[in-house]
Design a protein around this motif. Structure first.
Motif, short mmCIF file in Angstrom:
data_model
loop_
_atom_site.label_atom_id
_atom_site.label_comp_id
_atom_site.label_asym_id
_atom_site.label_seq_id
_atom_site.Cartn_x
_atom_site.Cartn_y
_atom_site.Cartn_z
N ASP A 77 15.30 4.42 -8.24
CA ASP A 77 13.90 4.70 -7.88
C ASP A 77 13.47 3.62 -6.90
OD1 ASP A 77 11.19 5.17 -7.71
OD2 ASP A 77 10.87 5.34 -9.88
N LEU A 78 13.34 3.99 -5.62
CA LEU A 78 13.00 3.03 -4.56
C LEU A 78 11.59 3.30 -4.05
CD1 LEU A 78 16.35 3.24 -2.56
CD2 LEU A 78 15.79 1.74 -4.49
N ARG A 79 10.77 2.26 -3.92
CA ARG A 79 9.38 2.43 -3.52
C ARG A 79 9.00 1.40 -2.45
NH1 ARG A 79 6.51 3.19 -9.51
NH2 ARG A 79 8.20 4.46 -10.40
N LEU A 80 8.31 1.88 -1.41
CA LEU A 80 7.81 1.03 -0.34
C LEU A 80 6.32 1.30 -0.17
CD1 LEU A 80 10.58 1.72 2.35
CD2 LEU A 80 10.54 -0.14 0.67
N ALA A 81 5.53 0.25 0.03
CA ALA A 81 4.10 0.41 0.25
C ALA A 81 3.63 -0.60 1.30
CB ALA A 81 3.32 0.22 -1.05
N HIS A 82 2.92 -0.10 2.30
CA HIS A 82 2.33 -0.98 3.32
C HIS A 82 0.82 -0.81 3.26
CE1 HIS A 82 1.56 -3.10 7.02
NE2 HIS A 82 0.90 -2.05 7.49
N SER A 83 0.11 -1.91 3.00
CA SER A 83 -1.35 -1.89 2.87
C SER A 83 -1.97 -2.78 3.94
CB SER A 83 -1.78 -2.38 1.49
OG SER A 83 -1.11 -1.69 0.45
N SER A 84 -3.06 -2.30 4.53
CA SER A 84 -3.77 -3.09 5.55
C SER A 84 -5.26 -2.89 5.39
CB SER A 84 -3.31 -2.70 6.96
OG SER A 84 -3.52 -1.31 7.19
N GLY B 179 2.92 -10.85 2.59
CA GLY B 179 1.67 -10.63 3.30
C GLY B 179 0.62 -11.65 2.90
N ASN B 180 -0.59 -11.46 3.42
CA ASN B 180 -1.67 -12.42 3.20
C ASN B 180 -2.51 -12.14 1.97
OD1 ASN B 180 -1.06 -13.94 5.55
ND2 ASN B 180 -2.11 -12.41 6.80
N THR B 181 -2.26 -11.00 1.30
CA THR B 181 -2.97 -10.68 0.05
C THR B 181 -1.97 -10.05 -0.91
OG1 THR B 181 -3.59 -8.40 0.60
CG2 THR B 181 -5.06 -10.16 1.36
N GLY B 182 -2.46 -9.80 -2.13
CA GLY B 182 -1.68 -9.04 -3.08
C GLY B 182 -1.82 -7.55 -2.82
N PHE B 183 -1.26 -6.75 -3.73
CA PHE B 183 -1.27 -5.30 -3.60
C PHE B 183 -2.68 -4.76 -3.78
CE2 PHE B 183 -0.65 -0.99 -5.26
CZ PHE B 183 0.21 -0.46 -4.30
N ALA B 184 -3.05 -3.75 -2.99
CA ALA B 184 -4.38 -3.15 -3.06
C ALA B 184 -4.33 -1.80 -3.77
CB ALA B 184 -4.96 -2.96 -1.65
N SER B 185 -5.27 -1.58 -4.69
CA SER B 185 -5.36 -0.29 -5.40
C SER B 185 -6.78 -0.11 -5.90
CB SER B 185 -4.37 -0.24 -6.56
OG SER B 185 -4.62 -1.28 -7.49
N VAL B 186 -7.12 1.12 -6.26
CA VAL B 186 -8.45 1.43 -6.78
C VAL B 186 -8.63 0.78 -8.14
CG1 VAL B 186 -9.98 3.28 -7.59
CG2 VAL B 186 -8.66 3.57 -5.47
N ASN B 187 -9.74 0.10 -8.34
CA ASN B 187 -10.01 -0.61 -9.58
C ASN B 187 -10.03 0.35 -10.77
OD1 ASN B 187 -10.67 -2.88 -11.16
ND2 ASN B 187 -12.83 -2.34 -11.10
N GLY B 188 -9.30 -0.01 -11.83
CA GLY B 188 -9.26 0.79 -13.04
C GLY B 188 -8.13 1.79 -13.09
N ALA B 189 -7.56 2.12 -11.93
CA ALA B 189 -6.49 3.12 -11.87
C ALA B 189 -5.13 2.46 -11.99
CB ALA B 189 -6.59 3.91 -10.57
N ASP B 190 -4.12 3.24 -12.33
CA ASP B 190 -2.74 2.76 -12.28
C ASP B 190 -2.27 2.76 -10.83
OD1 ASP B 190 -2.55 2.33 -15.00
OD2 ASP B 190 -1.65 4.28 -15.43
N VAL C 187 -7.14 -7.23 3.53
CA VAL C 187 -5.95 -6.67 2.89
C VAL C 187 -4.77 -6.65 3.86
CG1 VAL C 187 -4.93 -4.59 1.89
CG2 VAL C 187 -7.23 -5.30 1.20
N ASP C 188 -3.66 -7.22 3.42
CA ASP C 188 -2.44 -7.29 4.23
C ASP C 188 -1.27 -7.50 3.27
OD1 ASP C 188 -0.52 -7.66 6.27
OD2 ASP C 188 -0.85 -9.83 6.21
N ASN C 189 -0.55 -6.42 2.96
CA ASN C 189 0.50 -6.54 1.95
C ASN C 189 1.60 -5.52 2.18
OD1 ASN C 189 1.46 -5.36 -1.00
ND2 ASN C 189 1.33 -7.59 -0.93
N ASP C 190 2.83 -5.97 1.96
CA ASP C 190 4.00 -5.09 1.91
C ASP C 190 4.64 -5.26 0.55
OD1 ASP C 190 4.18 -3.85 4.58
OD2 ASP C 190 4.40 -5.92 5.26
#
Length: 421
Positions: free
Chosen positions: A260-267, A301-312, A274-277
């Protein structure tokens, strides 16, 4: 009783202002289903570090989730409606033990949890061929947005969601969310970004958002290989691209290797830094009733992972307490699962895992952040008799860190689902 309930639904549907002919509502009612999920939940979270403001959080509650899903009216454009009603009841709590997330708290920090809280939601739905559109209360489980169901009642969202399966093996999704109802709340609220731990996300003007857009799809190439791409964006805060590949390679009778391979790019989206890989990989070897897994997760990156608060979220190392998604965090896990059906006890399962993370950016002049977490789950579902499908789950976790709370946690969850028709 089931027939009486169906009759009531039939009267309500045939008498709506939509003016749908009674013959057209037949499939809507006959294909409907309803269930009542009951969840008894005890949780104890012990804060181990000295000087903690609160020594522990400990609560016990009973939850009820009533679900109704109609069929669709006949014709090229089918119409239907879904509904959900949720009720949480306090069984035990006190002002010095609140904060488990099971119950709705009072407006003041020292207030006791509410004796009960409830919420309800309606979803209108349309179907044409193999495509559907849902408007209203939603519970998506998609890479950019996963509703959280880890406490007494599940988190819900409000918005519009289109799903299409017109092409064989291809599932496409497109949607817009404008409100969230958290798992221990009765109110729809604006969306925010999770910023706990050492995420180090800095927001400018927009602290909240009323628009989360998502879109993408998943393609099942064959029985062994599936790939997906999704986009998710919280207006004025962040935008995100997510890629996933799952491949299961058979190795012989009773054996397989799953990757199971996962990639995420956030800006950022104009109102944050927000700046994270994030790169994650989890490999699972199955031998009969045994599953052994090993995973690695690397954030940069310059921040941690970004996601909607409260969600998985999609992070490989999202577990019971932590997700190891802090700025520049590198983490790994080992996991073991066993299905006791091989020993003649079907329905009994064991899971245990250990995770360790380091390299977290704690700021200038500070040593790197480190965290470890240990989880154990033991679950049993009765397979036959009058209590068939009654479930029991015990969950235990411990975590230690030089920048987060030290926690020992236990959860006892009893579940039962009753099909009303």
């Amino acid at each position: 009783m089931h027939n009486n309930l169906k009759s009531i639904i039939h009267v309500l549907c045939s008498g709506t202002a939509l003016g749908i002919a009674e013959s057209a509502t037949a499939a809507l009612v006959e294909d409907s289903k309803a269930s009542l999920d009951m969840r008894n939940f005890y949780m104890n979270r012990d804060f181990r570090q000295s000087g903690a403001v609160q020594n522990k959080a400990e609560e016990w509650a009973q939850g009820f989730i009533l679900r109704f899903e109609s069929g669709y009216t006949e014709g090229p454009l089918g119409m239907g409606v879904d509904a959900i009603g949720q009720l949480g009841i306090k069984l035990d709590s006190s002002p010095d033990r609140t904060g488990t997330g099971l119950l709705k708290s009072g407006s003041e920090a020292s207030a006791n949890a509410k004796d009960e809280y409830s919420e309800s939601g309606l979803t209108a739905k349309l179907r044409a061929s193999k495509s559907t559109i849902k408007i209203g209360t939603l519970q998506p489980v998609l890479p950019p947005l996963m509703r959280n169901d880890g406490r007494l009642l599940p988190q819900t969202f409000r918005g519009t969601w289109v799903n299409s399966n017109e092409i064989d093996s291809l599932s496409l999704d497109l949607g817009r969310i404008d409100r969230v109802n958290q798992r221990n709340s009765s109110n729809n609220e604006a969306l925010t970004v999770f910023n706990g731990g050492m995420r180090n996300i800095v927001l400018s003007n927009a602290k909240k958002s009323s628009e989360f857009l998502f879109g993408g799809g998943r393609y099942q190439w064959n029985s062994a290989l599936a790939t997906s791409y999704y986009y998710g964006g919280l207006d004025s805060i962040y935008k995100q691209h997510l890629v996933n590949m799952v491949y299961q390679f058979p190795l012989g009778k009773g054996q397989s290797l799953k990757s199971d391979l996962r990639l995420a790019h956030s800006s950022d989206d104009g109102g944050s830094n927000v700046d994270n890989d994030a790169v994650g990989a989890l490999f699972t070897y199955k031998l009969g009733s045994h599953n052994v897994s090993a995973g690695y997760q690397h954030l940069s990156g310059n921040t941690g992972f970004a996601s909607v608060n409260g969600a998985d979220n999609v992070l490989i190392n999202l577990v019971q307490i932590n997700d190891f998604g802090n700025e520049n965090e590198h983490s790994w896990q080992i996991r073991y699962d066993y299905d006791f059906s091989a020993l003649g006890v079907p329905g009994l399962n064991l899971m245990t895992r250990y995770l360790s993370g380091d390299n977290v950016d704690r700021g200038p002049g500070l040593s790197e952040g480190r965290t470890w977490e240990r989880n154990t789950d033991l679950s049993y579902v009765i397979q036959s008799g009058p209590l068939k499908d009654f479930g029991f789950k015990f969950r235990n976790a411990s975590t230690r860190s030089n920048f987060l709370n030290d926690i020992d946690e236990s959860r006892l969850i009893l579940t039962y689902s009753l099909a009303l028709w």
